[in-house]
Scaffold this motif. Sequence first.
Motif, PDB file in Angstrom:
ATOM      1  N   LYS A   1       0.819  -1.203   0.000  1.00  0.00           N
ATOM      2  CA  LYS A   1       0.000   0.000   0.000  1.00  0.00           C
ATOM      3  C   LYS A   1       0.861   1.265   0.000  1.00  0.00           C
ATOM      4  O   LYS A   1       1.760   1.412   0.809  1.00  0.00           O
ATOM      5  N   PRO A   2       0.535   2.220  -0.891  1.00  0.00           N
ATOM      6  CA  PRO A   2       1.216   3.520  -0.827  1.00  0.00           C
ATOM      7  C   PRO A   2       0.653   4.322   0.351  1.00  0.00           C
ATOM      8  O   PRO A   2      -0.417   4.013   0.874  1.00  0.00           O
ATOM      9  N   SER A   3       1.362   5.353   0.741  1.00  0.00           N
ATOM     10  CA  SER A   3       0.968   6.143   1.914  1.00  0.00           C
ATOM     11  C   SER A   3      -0.459   6.662   1.823  1.00  0.00           C
ATOM     12  O   SER A   3      -1.173   6.680   2.823  1.00  0.00           O
ATOM     13  N   LYS A   4      -0.898   7.075   0.650  1.00  0.00           N
ATOM     14  CA  LYS A   4      -2.222   7.684   0.542  1.00  0.00           C
ATOM     15  C   LYS A   4      -3.355   6.693   0.813  1.00  0.00           C
ATOM     16  O   LYS A   4      -4.474   7.102   1.062  1.00  0.00           O
ATOM     17  N   LEU A   5      -3.065   5.402   0.787  1.00  0.00           N
ATOM     18  CA  LEU A   5      -4.085   4.402   1.106  1.00  0.00           C
ATOM     19  C   LEU A   5      -3.977   3.922   2.555  1.00  0.00           C
ATOM     20  O   LEU A   5      -4.654   2.983   2.955  1.00  0.00           O
ATOM     21  N   CYS A   6      -3.123   4.560   3.331  1.00  0.00           N
ATOM     22  CA  CYS A   6      -2.920   4.168   4.734  1.00  0.00           C
ATOM     23  C   CYS A   6      -3.290   5.291   5.699  1.00  0.00           C
ATOM     24  O   CYS A   6      -2.896   5.265   6.864  1.00  0.00           O
ATOM     25  N   GLU A   7      -4.042   6.252   5.240  1.00  0.00           N
ATOM     26  CA  GLU A   7      -4.386   7.393   6.090  1.00  0.00           C
ATOM     27  C   GLU A   7      -5.085   6.935   7.364  1.00  0.00           C
ATOM     28  O   GLU A   7      -5.989   6.110   7.335  1.00  0.00           O
ATOM     29  N   ASP A   8      -4.641   7.504   8.475  1.00  0.00           N
ATOM     30  CA  ASP A   8      -5.193   7.227   9.803  1.00  0.00           C
ATOM     31  C   ASP A   8      -5.087   5.750  10.185  1.00  0.00           C
ATOM     32  O   ASP A   8      -5.986   5.173  10.795  1.00  0.00           O
ATOM     33  N   ARG A   9      -3.960   5.145   9.832  1.00  0.00           N
ATOM     34  CA  ARG A   9      -3.725   3.733  10.143  1.00  0.00           C
ATOM     35  C   ARG A   9      -2.309   3.553  10.681  1.00  0.00           C
ATOM     36  O   ARG A   9      -1.388   4.291  10.342  1.00  0.00           O
ATOM     37  N   TRP A  10      -2.154   2.518  11.527  1.00  0.00           N
ATOM     38  CA  TRP A  10      -0.827   2.088  11.970  1.00  0.00           C
ATOM     39  C   TRP A  10      -0.267   1.195  10.885  1.00  0.00           C
ATOM     40  O   TRP A  10      -0.957   0.292  10.388  1.00  0.00           O
ATOM     41  N   VAL A  11       0.986   1.448  10.518  1.00  0.00           N
ATOM     42  CA  VAL A  11       1.604   0.699   9.427  1.00  0.00           C
ATOM     43  C   VAL A  11       2.991   0.209   9.819  1.00  0.00           C
ATOM     44  O   VAL A  11       3.614   0.722  10.741  1.00  0.00           O
ATOM     45  N   ALA A  12       3.435  -0.773   9.074  1.00  0.00           N
ATOM     46  CA  ALA A  12       4.806  -1.274   9.203  1.00  0.00           C
ATOM     47  C   ALA A  12       5.501  -1.008   7.882  1.00  0.00           C
ATOM     48  O   ALA A  12       4.869  -0.996   6.822  1.00  0.00           O
ATOM     49  N   SER A  13       6.806  -0.782   7.965  1.00  0.00           N
ATOM     50  CA  SER A  13       7.591  -0.641   6.740  1.00  0.00           C
ATOM     51  C   SER A  13       8.804  -1.559   6.836  1.00  0.00           C
ATOM     52  O   SER A  13       9.310  -1.841   7.924  1.00  0.00           O
ATOM     53  N   LEU A  14       9.235  -2.012   5.690  1.00  0.00           N
ATOM     54  CA  LEU A  14      10.393  -2.892   5.633  1.00  0.00           C
ATOM     55  C   LEU A  14      11.653  -2.108   5.965  1.00  0.00           C
ATOM     56  O   LEU A  14      11.762  -0.921   5.641  1.00  0.00           O
ATOM     57  N   THR A  15      12.587  -2.772   6.597  1.00  0.00           N
ATOM     58  CA  THR A  15      13.873  -2.139   6.890  1.00  0.00           C
ATOM     59  C   THR A  15      14.986  -3.026   6.351  1.00  0.00           C
ATOM     60  O   THR A  15      14.753  -4.172   5.967  1.00  0.00           O
ATOM     61  N   ASP A  16      16.173  -2.485   6.340  1.00  0.00           N
ATOM     62  CA  ASP A  16      17.341  -3.265   5.918  1.00  0.00           C
ATOM     63  C   ASP A  16      17.983  -3.973   7.109  1.00  0.00           C
ATOM     64  O   ASP A  16      19.087  -4.478   7.011  1.00  0.00           O
TER      65      ASP A  16
ATOM     66  N   PHE B   1       2.291   5.744  12.665  1.00  0.00           N
ATOM     67  CA  PHE B   1       0.921   6.115  12.318  1.00  0.00           C
ATOM     68  C   PHE B   1       0.965   7.117  11.169  1.00  0.00           C
ATOM     69  O   PHE B   1       1.635   8.146  11.268  1.00  0.00           O
ATOM     70  N   ILE B   2       0.250   6.821  10.084  1.00  0.00           N
ATOM     71  CA  ILE B   2       0.215   7.726   8.924  1.00  0.00           C
ATOM     72  C   ILE B   2      -1.036   8.597   9.005  1.00  0.00           C
ATOM     73  O   ILE B   2      -2.138   8.105   9.241  1.00  0.00           O
ATOM     74  N   TYR B   3      -0.831   9.883   8.810  1.00  0.00           N
ATOM     75  CA  TYR B   3      -1.941  10.832   8.791  1.00  0.00           C
ATOM     76  C   TYR B   3      -1.652  11.882   7.724  1.00  0.00           C
ATOM     77  O   TYR B   3      -0.542  11.971   7.198  1.00  0.00           O
ATOM     78  N   LEU B   4      -2.672  12.664   7.397  1.00  0.00           N
ATOM     79  CA  LEU B   4      -2.513  13.727   6.413  1.00  0.00           C
ATOM     80  C   LEU B   4      -2.418  15.061   7.121  1.00  0.00           C
ATOM     81  O   LEU B   4      -3.304  15.429   7.887  1.00  0.00           O
TER      82      LEU B   4
END
Length: 191
Positions: free
Chosen positions: A24-39, A49-52
């Motif tokens: 999911k790109p950021s714009k589809l994760c508004e007002d949600r807790w997200v995880a991102s991959l790391t190295d 938490f992603i918000y606008l």
Amino acid sequence: MKIFVVLAFAVTCVQAQSELKFDKPSKLCEDRWVASLTDSADGSYTYGFIYLDKKAGFTIDVKGAFKILPSGAYVTVPSAFKEMKGSVKMRLKPDRGTFAIIPTNKLTELGVPPEPIWLKIYREDTVEVKDLYDWGFTYNAYELCSKALRYLEKAYSLEPKYKGLEVELGYSYNCLEHYAKAAVILQAAYE
């Protein structure tokens, strides 16, 4: 026997992590807790938490890192973000990066509420035309035109000749294929 144990462990790890889908790109994760991959070599994920933000665009409020145990449990792990005092906010570029939405039932394991306390205050409903315009403009910039329309129509009902409002409203209508409405509002802007 050793091969069977290793294979069983690997399958358990894959199953535990399969609930995170990094699609999911950021714009589809508004007002949600997200995880991102790391190295990270330890297999941990960064979460936040992603918000606008109406001025800065999509933003992630980073909280830390976690790992998924073979049992499927989420456990926080030390990270550079945990060492920093206060909040770490990062602006996100449109459609850059992919995130996985963290399942709601896992948020307590990470020690976070479904919705941060500050979000309610941040999102208080406004009746100021400038604020409504700013929200609409920002949503339009991310091509989230139906969300933009809610703010822009409200602003238009309050002050139809607010600078730039008719153009933004026309953009939303056009984006949503309401061509007749777009033509009327853009004609009014032209005049």
